[in-house]
Design a protein around this motif. Structure first.
Motif, PDB file in Angstrom:
ATOM      1  N   LEU A 117      30.141  36.863  44.005  1.00 25.64           N
ATOM      2  CA  LEU A 117      30.596  37.883  44.888  1.00 25.64           C
ATOM      3  C   LEU A 117      31.855  37.499  45.953  1.00 25.64           C
ATOM      4  O   LEU A 117      32.546  38.185  46.024  1.00 25.64           O
ATOM      5  CB  LEU A 117      29.368  38.532  45.568  1.00 25.64           C
ATOM      6  CG  LEU A 117      28.310  39.353  45.011  1.00 25.64           C
ATOM      7  CD1 LEU A 117      27.170  39.769  45.939  1.00 25.64           C
ATOM      8  CD2 LEU A 117      29.091  40.981  44.517  1.00 25.64           C
ATOM      9  N   PRO A 118      31.717  36.485  46.481  1.00 28.93           N
ATOM     10  CA  PRO A 118      32.813  36.235  47.458  1.00 28.93           C
ATOM     11  C   PRO A 118      33.990  35.737  46.560  1.00 28.93           C
ATOM     12  O   PRO A 118      34.983  36.106  47.105  1.00 28.93           O
ATOM     13  CB  PRO A 118      32.213  34.738  48.092  1.00 28.93           C
ATOM     14  CG  PRO A 118      30.964  34.902  48.065  1.00 28.93           C
ATOM     15  CD  PRO A 118      30.561  35.326  46.746  1.00 28.93           C
ATOM     16  N   VAL A 119      33.979  35.196  45.291  1.00 32.93           N
ATOM     17  CA  VAL A 119      35.229  34.984  44.471  1.00 32.93           C
ATOM     18  C   VAL A 119      35.902  36.272  44.008  1.00 32.93           C
ATOM     19  O   VAL A 119      37.032  36.218  44.402  1.00 32.93           O
ATOM     20  CB  VAL A 119      34.837  34.177  43.301  1.00 32.93           C
ATOM     21  CG1 VAL A 119      35.915  33.999  42.498  1.00 32.93           C
ATOM     22  CG2 VAL A 119      34.274  32.813  43.635  1.00 32.93           C
ATOM     23  N   LEU A 120      35.021  37.299  43.703  1.00 33.62           N
ATOM     24  CA  LEU A 120      35.716  38.684  43.382  1.00 33.62           C
ATOM     25  C   LEU A 120      36.253  39.240  44.559  1.00 33.62           C
ATOM     26  O   LEU A 120      37.404  40.023  44.563  1.00 33.62           O
ATOM     27  CB  LEU A 120      34.579  39.313  42.844  1.00 33.62           C
ATOM     28  CG  LEU A 120      34.002  38.761  41.369  1.00 33.62           C
ATOM     29  CD1 LEU A 120      32.909  39.791  40.844  1.00 33.62           C
ATOM     30  CD2 LEU A 120      35.118  39.061  40.376  1.00 33.62           C
ATOM     31  N   ALA A 121      35.651  38.997  46.039  1.00 31.83           N
ATOM     32  CA  ALA A 121      36.069  39.840  47.087  1.00 31.83           C
ATOM     33  C   ALA A 121      37.467  38.955  47.342  1.00 31.83           C
ATOM     34  O   ALA A 121      38.205  40.083  47.717  1.00 31.83           O
ATOM     35  CB  ALA A 121      34.996  39.516  48.102  1.00 31.83           C
ATOM     36  N   VAL A 122      37.634  37.575  47.410  1.00 35.06           N
ATOM     37  CA  VAL A 122      38.895  37.199  47.512  1.00 35.06           C
ATOM     38  C   VAL A 122      39.985  37.651  46.636  1.00 35.06           C
ATOM     39  O   VAL A 122      40.894  37.725  47.014  1.00 35.06           O
ATOM     40  CB  VAL A 122      38.738  35.506  47.518  1.00 35.06           C
ATOM     41  CG1 VAL A 122      40.032  34.757  47.479  1.00 35.06           C
ATOM     42  CG2 VAL A 122      38.074  34.996  48.579  1.00 35.06           C
ATOM     43  N   LEU A 123      39.619  37.757  45.312  1.00 36.83           N
ATOM     44  CA  LEU A 123      40.716  38.003  44.085  1.00 36.83           C
ATOM     45  C   LEU A 123      41.113  39.506  44.702  1.00 36.83           C
ATOM     46  O   LEU A 123      42.125  39.787  44.541  1.00 36.83           O
ATOM     47  CB  LEU A 123      39.877  38.222  42.977  1.00 36.83           C
ATOM     48  CG  LEU A 123      39.896  36.419  42.326  1.00 36.83           C
ATOM     49  CD1 LEU A 123      39.172  36.618  41.027  1.00 36.83           C
ATOM     50  CD2 LEU A 123      41.366  35.746  42.366  1.00 36.83           C
ATOM     51  N   GLY A 124      40.016  40.552  45.046  1.00 34.77           N
ATOM     52  CA  GLY A 124      40.488  41.887  45.199  1.00 34.77           C
ATOM     53  C   GLY A 124      41.385  42.008  46.226  1.00 34.77           C
ATOM     54  O   GLY A 124      42.148  42.786  46.623  1.00 34.77           O
ATOM     55  N   VAL A 125      40.847  41.313  47.303  1.00 36.44           N
ATOM     56  CA  VAL A 125      41.502  41.240  48.782  1.00 36.44           C
ATOM     57  C   VAL A 125      42.957  40.821  48.480  1.00 36.44           C
ATOM     58  O   VAL A 125      44.068  41.203  48.887  1.00 36.44           O
ATOM     59  CB  VAL A 125      41.029  40.755  50.077  1.00 36.44           C
ATOM     60  CG1 VAL A 125      41.915  40.421  51.090  1.00 36.44           C
ATOM     61  CG2 VAL A 125      39.907  41.458  50.225  1.00 36.44           C
ATOM     62  N   ARG A 126      43.221  39.716  47.858  1.00 32.75           N
ATOM     63  CA  ARG A 126      44.544  38.900  47.595  1.00 32.75           C
ATOM     64  C   ARG A 126      45.439  39.630  46.836  1.00 32.75           C
ATOM     65  O   ARG A 126      46.748  39.442  47.065  1.00 32.75           O
ATOM     66  CB  ARG A 126      44.419  37.377  47.302  1.00 32.75           C
ATOM     67  CG  ARG A 126      43.623  36.683  48.233  1.00 32.75           C
ATOM     68  CD  ARG A 126      44.381  36.173  49.413  1.00 32.75           C
ATOM     69  NE  ARG A 126      43.758  35.597  50.511  1.00 32.75           N
ATOM     70  CZ  ARG A 126      44.376  35.280  51.513  1.00 32.75           C
ATOM     71  NH1 ARG A 126      45.777  35.141  51.775  1.00 32.75           N
ATOM     72  NH2 ARG A 126      43.982  34.522  52.540  1.00 32.75           N
ATOM     73  N   THR A 127      44.829  40.496  45.944  1.00 29.39           N
ATOM     74  CA  THR A 127      45.851  41.176  44.973  1.00 29.39           C
ATOM     75  C   THR A 127      46.252  42.676  45.697  1.00 29.39           C
ATOM     76  O   THR A 127      47.207  43.168  44.895  1.00 29.39           O
ATOM     77  CB  THR A 127      45.258  41.511  43.643  1.00 29.39           C
ATOM     78  OG1 THR A 127      44.033  42.265  43.974  1.00 29.39           O
ATOM     79  CG2 THR A 127      44.986  40.240  43.018  1.00 29.39           C
ATOM     80  N   ARG A 128      45.711  42.708  46.588  1.00 26.85           N
ATOM     81  CA  ARG A 128      46.146  44.351  47.575  1.00 26.85           C
ATOM     82  C   ARG A 128      47.488  43.713  48.335  1.00 26.85           C
ATOM     83  O   ARG A 128      47.433  42.924  48.920  1.00 26.85           O
ATOM     84  CB  ARG A 128      45.173  44.589  48.443  1.00 26.85           C
ATOM     85  CG  ARG A 128      43.778  45.092  47.463  1.00 26.85           C
ATOM     86  CD  ARG A 128      43.062  46.130  48.249  1.00 26.85           C
ATOM     87  NE  ARG A 128      43.848  47.231  48.560  1.00 26.85           N
ATOM     88  CZ  ARG A 128      43.456  48.344  49.097  1.00 26.85           C
ATOM     89  NH1 ARG A 128      42.108  48.210  49.468  1.00 26.85           N
ATOM     90  NH2 ARG A 128      44.199  49.301  49.335  1.00 26.85           N
ATOM     91  N   HIS A 129      48.249  44.729  48.189  1.00 25.12           N
ATOM     92  CA  HIS A 129      49.444  44.836  48.931  1.00 25.12           C
ATOM     93  C   HIS A 129      49.808  45.876  49.666  1.00 25.12           C
ATOM     94  O   HIS A 129      50.869  46.976  49.178  1.00 25.12           O
ATOM     95  CB  HIS A 129      50.843  44.283  47.974  1.00 25.12           C
ATOM     96  CG  HIS A 129      50.690  42.935  47.482  1.00 25.12           C
ATOM     97  ND1 HIS A 129      50.894  41.737  47.946  1.00 25.12           N
ATOM     98  CD2 HIS A 129      50.189  42.489  46.157  1.00 25.12           C
ATOM     99  CE1 HIS A 129      50.854  40.591  47.241  1.00 25.12           C
ATOM    100  NE2 HIS A 129      50.079  41.240  46.307  1.00 25.12           N
ATOM    101  N   GLU A 130      49.325  46.376  50.829  1.00 22.01           N
ATOM    102  CA  GLU A 130      49.409  47.525  51.370  1.00 22.01           C
ATOM    103  C   GLU A 130      50.713  47.364  51.995  1.00 22.01           C
ATOM    104  O   GLU A 130      51.263  46.626  52.506  1.00 22.01           O
ATOM    105  CB  GLU A 130      48.324  47.814  52.510  1.00 22.01           C
ATOM    106  CG  GLU A 130      47.041  47.853  51.963  1.00 22.01           C
ATOM    107  CD  GLU A 130      46.731  48.880  51.270  1.00 22.01           C
ATOM    108  OE1 GLU A 130      47.592  50.072  51.312  1.00 22.01           O
ATOM    109  OE2 GLU A 130      45.665  49.106  50.136  1.00 22.01           O
TER     110      GLU A 130
END
Length: 489
Positions: free
Chosen positions: A51-64
């Motif tokens: 869960l934390p690994v997927l959360a890090v990947l999801g947040v880091r790939t976002r470029h608002e």
């Protein structure tokens, strides 16, 4: 050398406290599964760690991306006053980065809590001198359906200068608050803070103009302004130092080169203001250093130089308000603001009465002391002159006398203006100029006004004893000879 790389890999740079808790529980479950041989604990450990690994990947790939706009009211702001900052933030669609990757981002944005109006914490980065950095919640309560989020806060700059305001940093978190990311949204904006004019004595401007209206080649009248009609206006080619307000745009368009108006009608005489920016005359000596002003944190300045800037500004604005055109020079006879990074026109030397209230404060906002020091040199004065300096020595006094006598039209009008000095030096130093310095300048037709850095400019007239000997002045040749002797000493 190893601390910095380890800090970059620290889990706190990617995970929140909740995310770190998940990782810690996952490690405990792994230890329990290995000791007890329980497969269910192993499954739980993998789930809690994934869960934390997927959360890090999801947040880091976002470029608002956002649009940020700031407005200052008022702008520029005067030191010691308050300005209101209006901050507007709205979402911005960034450029496409490829069909495959963009399609993946589109699918991610459809997940719950990852829409265009994603919530985040915005922090406005401010220098320490402007106080703490304000924090905002994005989107604001007034923003609906992707509209602009508006925020407002106030700043009270303590001193003059150019202050960076921003940029805004945005902090994003995943829907489960396991991972976070912070990045800069915009580069920021510069806030211009102008100096505060000093308080002048009621009769100081009249004294500097030549005793209420008597000047070089002038007569004692209540007003020197003569209105010029359009028929009295001729044009000529632009020359270095001409005021911008004199540009004649119709003639410029016809001839294809910059033309300025040459008015034949009468006008108030031009007054030269010289601002000494040498560090040597504002620092050093037995009584230095002065108390460090607040502006010294970001600018090279001293208490005496700050005093001179405020007095220079108030005198210049006062003379411009009376209708005088101003020639502004530094200690080397060059344009006074060519080294100021806040000056909109650094090479501008001649400033009209209408331009001064807007341009002068901006030009002085980021002006600093200069090195190395050079001797004083006046350039093309030929009229009323006011010199602002710090510690006044005999050599500088001799240079002032020589430069004034060599100015166009000054020596010729000496006899006609006897008893009415045409030049004034305003010195700011803890002690007054020496007797030999005063004698040299006053004999050559100068007024010597002096104040201490802690004094108000209103005390300049209180300390002035008037011209020596009942106002009689020596001829220019004798003064020039005296100046040469001072230089040799």
């Amino acid at each position: 050398m190893t601390v910095r790389p380890l800090s970059r890999l620290s889990p706190t740079r990617f995970l929140t406290r909740r995310g770190l808790g998940f990782v810690l529980v996952a490690l405990l479950c792994l230890v329990g599964a290995w000791i007890l041989g329980r497969r269910d604990l192993l499954t739980l450990a993998v789930f809690l760690l994934a869960l934390p690994v997927l959360a890090v990947l999801g947040v880091r790939t976002r470029h608002e991306r956002f649009r940020v706009r700031r407005e200052f009211h008022p702008a520029p702001v005067q030191e010691g006053t308050t300005t209101t900052v209006h901050l507007f933030i709205s979402p911005s669609a960034g450029p496409s980065s490829g069909p495959v990757r963009q399609g993946w981002r589109d699918r991610w944005s459809r997940l719950p809590g990852t829409g265009a109006m994603v919530e985040s914490t915005m922090v406005e980065q401010l220098p320490e001198r402007l106080g703490g950095s304000p924090r905002f919640r994005y989107p604001s309560r007034s923003a609906r359906g992707g509209s602009v989020s508006a925020y407002e806060y106030r700043l009270a700059p303590p001193h003059r200068g150019v202050f960076p305001v921003g940029g805004v940093t945005a902090e994003f978190r995943d829907p489960f608050d396991l991972a976070w990311q912070r990045h800069t949204v915009d580069p920021g904006t510069e806030l211009l803070v102008t100096p505060r004019p000093g308080e002048l004595s009621p009769g100081l401007l009249d004294l500097l103009r030549g005793h209420a209206g008597i000047g070089v080649g002038g007569s004692q009248t209540t007003s020197w302004v003569a209105s010029a009609s359009e028929n009295d206006v001729m044009v000529r080619e632009y020359r270095h130092g001409d005021a911008l307000r004199r540009v004649h745009w119709p003639s410029t368009a016809r001839r294809g080169e910059l033309m300025v108006r040459h008015e034949e009608g009468g006008a108030l005489p031009r007054i030269t203001l010289m601002l000494d920016q040498r560090a040597a005359v504002h620092t050093g000596g037995d009584l230095a250093p002065f108390p460090v002003p607040g502006a010294a944190a970001s600018l090279r300045t001293t208490a005496s130089f700050e005093w001179q800037l405020r007095t220079f500004l108030s005198v210049a604005l006062g003379l411009a308000g009376l209708g005088h055109e101003l020639r502004l020079q530094d200690h080397a006879g060059e344009p006074a603001f060519q080294r100021s990074r806040s000056a909109p026109h650094p090479e501008l030397e001649v400033m009209g009465a209408a331009e001064a209230p807007e341009l002068l404060p901006e030009c002085l906002a980021a002006l600093e002391l200069t090195e190395p020091s050079a001797p004083l040199a006046l350039s093309g004065t030929g009229g009323l002159l006011v010199a602002f300096t710090g510690r006044l020595g005999l050599e500088d006094a001799g240079n002032l006398v020589s430069g004034m006598l060599n100015g166009a039209g000054t020596a010729a009008s000496w006899a006609g203006s006897r008893g009415t000095p045409q030049a004034t030096v305003i010195s700011c130093w803890p002690v007054s100029p020496g007797g030999d310095v005063r004698d040299l300048l006053e004999t050559a037709g100068w007024r010597v006004l002096w104040a201490s850095p802690g004094d108000s400019a209103a005390r300049l007239l209180e300390r002035w004893a008037g011209p020596p000997g009942g106002g009689s002045q020596a001829p220019p040749d004798a003064a020039l000879s005296r100046a040469s002797g001072g230089d040799k000493s």
